[in-house]
Design a protein around this motif. Structure first.
Motif, PDB file in Angstrom:
ATOM      1  N   GLY A  55       0.932  -1.090   0.243  1.00 15.11           N
ATOM      2  CA  GLY A  55      -0.174  -0.588  -0.257  1.00 15.11           C
ATOM      3  C   GLY A  55       0.887   1.190   0.159  1.00 15.11           C
ATOM      4  O   GLY A  55       0.165   2.456   0.281  1.00 15.11           O
ATOM      5  N   GLU A  56       1.891   1.204  -0.145  1.00 14.17           N
ATOM      6  CA  GLU A  56       3.140   2.271  -0.111  1.00 14.17           C
ATOM      7  C   GLU A  56       3.134   3.502  -1.649  1.00 14.17           C
ATOM      8  O   GLU A  56       2.685   5.043  -0.903  1.00 14.17           O
ATOM      9  N   ILE A  57       2.209   2.605  -2.129  1.00 10.14           N
ATOM     10  CA  ILE A  57       2.191   4.010  -3.378  1.00 10.14           C
ATOM     11  C   ILE A  57       0.673   5.157  -3.407  1.00 10.14           C
ATOM     12  O   ILE A  57       0.735   5.972  -3.163  1.00 10.14           O
ATOM     13  N   ALA A  58      -0.412   4.209  -3.079  1.00  6.83           N
ATOM     14  CA  ALA A  58      -1.594   4.555  -2.214  1.00  6.83           C
ATOM     15  C   ALA A  58      -1.169   5.797  -1.211  1.00  6.83           C
ATOM     16  O   ALA A  58      -1.697   6.553  -1.418  1.00  6.83           O
ATOM     17  N   LEU A  59      -0.561   5.246  -0.194  1.00  5.29           N
ATOM     18  CA  LEU A  59       0.242   5.651   1.352  1.00  5.29           C
ATOM     19  C   LEU A  59       0.667   7.365   0.575  1.00  5.29           C
ATOM     20  O   LEU A  59       0.500   8.670   0.945  1.00  5.29           O
ATOM     21  N   ILE A  60       1.687   7.080  -0.653  1.00  6.17           N
ATOM     22  CA  ILE A  60       2.419   8.092  -0.650  1.00  6.17           C
ATOM     23  C   ILE A  60       1.266   9.157  -2.307  1.00  6.17           C
ATOM     24  O   ILE A  60       1.071  10.432  -1.927  1.00  6.17           O
ATOM     25  N   ASP A  61       0.746   8.761  -2.952  1.00  8.48           N
ATOM     26  CA  ASP A  61       0.625   9.564  -3.453  1.00  8.48           C
ATOM     27  C   ASP A  61      -1.619   9.874  -3.427  1.00  8.48           C
ATOM     28  O   ASP A  61      -2.419  10.454  -4.159  1.00  8.48           O
ATOM     29  N   ALA A  62      -1.876   8.994  -2.167  1.00 10.02           N
ATOM     30  CA  ALA A  62      -3.381   9.045  -2.378  1.00 10.02           C
ATOM     31  C   ALA A  62      -4.493   8.877  -3.299  1.00 10.02           C
ATOM     32  O   ALA A  62      -5.497   9.073  -3.231  1.00 10.02           O
ATOM     33  N   ARG A  63      -4.317   7.925  -4.444  1.00 11.99           N
ATOM     34  CA  ARG A  63      -4.911   7.699  -5.874  1.00 11.99           C
ATOM     35  C   ARG A  63      -5.147   6.630  -5.297  1.00 11.99           C
ATOM     36  O   ARG A  63      -4.931   5.097  -4.800  1.00 11.99           O
ATOM     37  N   PRO A  64      -5.753   5.688  -6.686  1.00 11.17           N
ATOM     38  CA  PRO A  64      -6.090   4.554  -6.254  1.00 11.17           C
ATOM     39  C   PRO A  64      -5.622   2.955  -6.794  1.00 11.17           C
ATOM     40  O   PRO A  64      -4.398   2.844  -7.079  1.00 11.17           O
ATOM     41  N   ARG A  65      -6.253   2.653  -5.156  1.00 16.62           N
ATOM     42  CA  ARG A  65      -5.246   1.021  -5.727  1.00 16.62           C
ATOM     43  C   ARG A  65      -4.372   0.359  -7.329  1.00 16.62           C
ATOM     44  O   ARG A  65      -5.022   1.097  -7.898  1.00 16.62           O
ATOM     45  N   THR A  66      -3.302   0.077  -7.382  1.00 21.07           N
ATOM     46  CA  THR A  66      -2.619  -0.473  -8.555  1.00 21.07           C
ATOM     47  C   THR A  66      -2.694  -1.591  -8.172  1.00 21.07           C
ATOM     48  O   THR A  66      -1.933  -2.817 -10.266  1.00 21.07           O
ATOM     49  N   ALA A  85      -3.689   5.478   6.604  1.00 18.65           N
ATOM     50  CA  ALA A  85      -2.981   6.731   5.875  1.00 18.65           C
ATOM     51  C   ALA A  85      -3.052   7.715   6.582  1.00 18.65           C
ATOM     52  O   ALA A  85      -1.972   8.362   7.075  1.00 18.65           O
ATOM     53  N   LYS A  86      -4.261   8.359   6.923  1.00 16.67           N
ATOM     54  CA  LYS A  86      -4.345   9.304   7.079  1.00 16.67           C
ATOM     55  C   LYS A  86      -3.681   9.546   8.648  1.00 16.67           C
ATOM     56  O   LYS A  86      -3.640  10.514   8.630  1.00 16.67           O
ATOM     57  N   GLU A  87      -3.690   8.847   9.543  1.00 15.85           N
ATOM     58  CA  GLU A  87      -3.035   9.258  10.875  1.00 15.85           C
ATOM     59  C   GLU A  87      -1.804   9.188  10.549  1.00 15.85           C
ATOM     60  O   GLU A  87      -1.219   9.591  10.487  1.00 15.85           O
ATOM     61  N   LEU A  88      -0.936   8.388  10.130  1.00 17.52           N
ATOM     62  CA  LEU A  88       0.117   8.061   9.491  1.00 17.52           C
ATOM     63  C   LEU A  88       0.328   9.362   9.140  1.00 17.52           C
ATOM     64  O   LEU A  88       1.560   9.871   9.240  1.00 17.52           O
ATOM     65  N   ARG A  89       0.025   9.547   8.086  1.00 18.93           N
ATOM     66  CA  ARG A  89       0.839  11.255   7.000  1.00 18.93           C
ATOM     67  C   ARG A  89       0.546  12.266   7.874  1.00 18.93           C
ATOM     68  O   ARG A  89       1.286  12.928   8.011  1.00 18.93           O
ATOM     69  N   ALA A  90      -0.803  12.361   9.077  1.00 20.87           N
ATOM     70  CA  ALA A  90      -0.442  13.523   9.787  1.00 20.87           C
ATOM     71  C   ALA A  90       0.304  13.520  11.016  1.00 20.87           C
ATOM     72  O   ALA A  90       1.018  14.701  11.141  1.00 20.87           O
ATOM     73  N   LYS A  91       0.714  12.134  11.493  1.00 20.08           N
ATOM     74  CA  LYS A  91       2.173  11.643  12.245  1.00 20.08           C
ATOM     75  C   LYS A  91       3.429  12.706  11.750  1.00 20.08           C
ATOM     76  O   LYS A  91       4.201  13.201  11.914  1.00 20.08           O
ATOM     77  N   VAL A 146      10.700   8.353   6.824  1.00 17.21           N
ATOM     78  CA  VAL A 146       9.770   7.693   6.563  1.00 17.21           C
ATOM     79  C   VAL A 146       9.932   7.511   4.653  1.00 17.21           C
ATOM     80  O   VAL A 146       9.728   6.081   4.203  1.00 17.21           O
ATOM     81  N   LEU A 147       9.645   8.769   4.372  1.00 17.94           N
ATOM     82  CA  LEU A 147       9.699   8.722   2.770  1.00 17.94           C
ATOM     83  C   LEU A 147      10.715   8.093   2.000  1.00 17.94           C
ATOM     84  O   LEU A 147       9.990   7.749   0.685  1.00 17.94           O
ATOM     85  N   ALA A 148      12.082   9.114   2.573  1.00 15.18           N
ATOM     86  CA  ALA A 148      13.127   8.587   2.149  1.00 15.18           C
ATOM     87  C   ALA A 148      13.492   6.759   1.728  1.00 15.18           C
ATOM     88  O   ALA A 148      13.646   6.422   0.431  1.00 15.18           O
ATOM     89  N   ASN A 149      12.774   6.092   3.008  1.00 17.53           N
ATOM     90  CA  ASN A 149      12.896   4.385   3.057  1.00 17.53           C
ATOM     91  C   ASN A 149      11.744   4.260   1.791  1.00 17.53           C
ATOM     92  O   ASN A 149      12.367   2.892   0.653  1.00 17.53           O
ATOM     93  N   LEU A 150      10.582   4.673   1.536  1.00 18.55           N
ATOM     94  CA  LEU A 150       9.230   4.219   0.699  1.00 18.55           C
ATOM     95  C   LEU A 150       9.808   4.546  -0.887  1.00 18.55           C
ATOM     96  O   LEU A 150      10.395   4.216  -1.253  1.00 18.55           O
ATOM     97  N   SER A 151      11.041   6.071  -0.486  1.00 18.64           N
ATOM     98  CA  SER A 151      11.332   5.901  -2.133  1.00 18.64           C
ATOM     99  C   SER A 151      12.101   5.619  -2.562  1.00 18.64           C
ATOM    100  O   SER A 151      12.221   5.233  -4.059  1.00 18.64           O
ATOM    101  N   ARG A 152      13.182   4.544  -1.471  1.00 24.09           N
ATOM    102  CA  ARG A 152      14.424   3.546  -2.535  1.00 24.09           C
ATOM    103  C   ARG A 152      13.874   2.170  -2.487  1.00 24.09           C
ATOM    104  O   ARG A 152      14.148   1.801  -4.150  1.00 24.09           O
ATOM    105  N   ARG A 184      11.747  -1.012  -7.085  1.00 19.28           N
ATOM    106  CA  ARG A 184      10.846  -1.985  -8.363  1.00 19.28           C
ATOM    107  C   ARG A 184      10.740  -1.269  -9.847  1.00 19.28           C
ATOM    108  O   ARG A 184      10.811  -2.001 -10.548  1.00 19.28           O
ATOM    109  N   LEU A 185      10.845   0.310  -9.687  1.00 17.86           N
ATOM    110  CA  LEU A 185      10.515   0.814 -10.839  1.00 17.86           C
ATOM    111  C   LEU A 185      11.927   0.418 -11.853  1.00 17.86           C
ATOM    112  O   LEU A 185      11.932   0.150 -13.098  1.00 17.86           O
ATOM    113  N   ARG A 186      13.194   0.386 -10.887  1.00 17.42           N
ATOM    114  CA  ARG A 186      14.196  -0.461 -12.086  1.00 17.42           C
ATOM    115  C   ARG A 186      14.150  -2.186 -12.691  1.00 17.42           C
ATOM    116  O   ARG A 186      14.683  -2.095 -13.662  1.00 17.42           O
ATOM    117  N   VAL A 187      13.515  -2.495 -11.731  1.00 15.27           N
ATOM    118  CA  VAL A 187      12.982  -3.767 -12.301  1.00 15.27           C
ATOM    119  C   VAL A 187      12.705  -3.831 -13.375  1.00 15.27           C
ATOM    120  O   VAL A 187      12.481  -4.835 -14.417  1.00 15.27           O
TER     121      VAL A 187
END
Length: 155
Positions: free
Chosen positions: A77-88, A104-110, A121-127, A132-135
């Motif tokens: 769910g990390e993609i939807a956490l970041i962009d708040a768009r529908p699941r992929t 997600a709403k509570e995690l984003r607020a924290k 956290v965002l840097a960890n998700l980005s890495r 995955r994008l490289r693969v």
């Protein structure tokens, strides 16, 4: 509450202190999913994060093709956490699955209130997402090369 030892085994919290990890853990709700239960549906508008503690799941395209199989320690769910768009993708349990669900709403607020560790956290998700994008790019290149070779040989 989520056991901190389980959360510490994930890439999500690398570089955070125990106190910061505990803040994230305090948001989680434990949930059990049954075999063949759909955890995430493609196109769904939810963006909660799932930390898989026990069990295995298949990640599928919207038309049912298997992309991967994931298990304990995986985060979904990390993609939807970041962009708040529908699941992929669709994610379906292959057996019993125990997961920690982090809203997600509570995690984003924290993360917003604690920008220092929110950035980590965002840097960890980005890495992980960049990996995955490289693969995916490598797979696209392979498919393109095969298609080009087929057309070249057909002429």
């Amino acid at each position: 509450m989520l056991d901190m030892a389980a959360l510490k085994k994930t890439y999500l919290v690398v570089g955070l202190s125990d106190a910061q990890i505990e803040e994230i853990a305090s948001l989680a709700t434990m949930k059990r999913f049954l075999p063949q239960e759909t955890l995430i549906r493609s196109g769904e508008q939810s963006s909660d994060l799932y930390l898989i503690l026990e069990g295995r799941l298949n990640v599928l395209t919207s038309d049912g093709q298997k992309l991967s199989e994931v298990g304990p320690g995986s985060i979904l769910g990390e993609i939807a956490l970041i962009d708040a768009r529908p699941r992929t993708a669709n994610v379906v349990c292959t057996g019993l699955v125990d997961a920690a669900v982090i809203p997600a709403k509570e995690l984003r607020a924290k993360m917003n209130a604690n920008r220092e560790w929110g950035f980590v956290v965002l840097a960890n998700l980005s890495r992980v997402l960049a990996g995955r994008l490289r693969v995916a790019n490598d797979k696209i290149d392979e498919l393109y090369d095969k298609t080009t070779d087929t057309w070249d040989n057909a002429l």
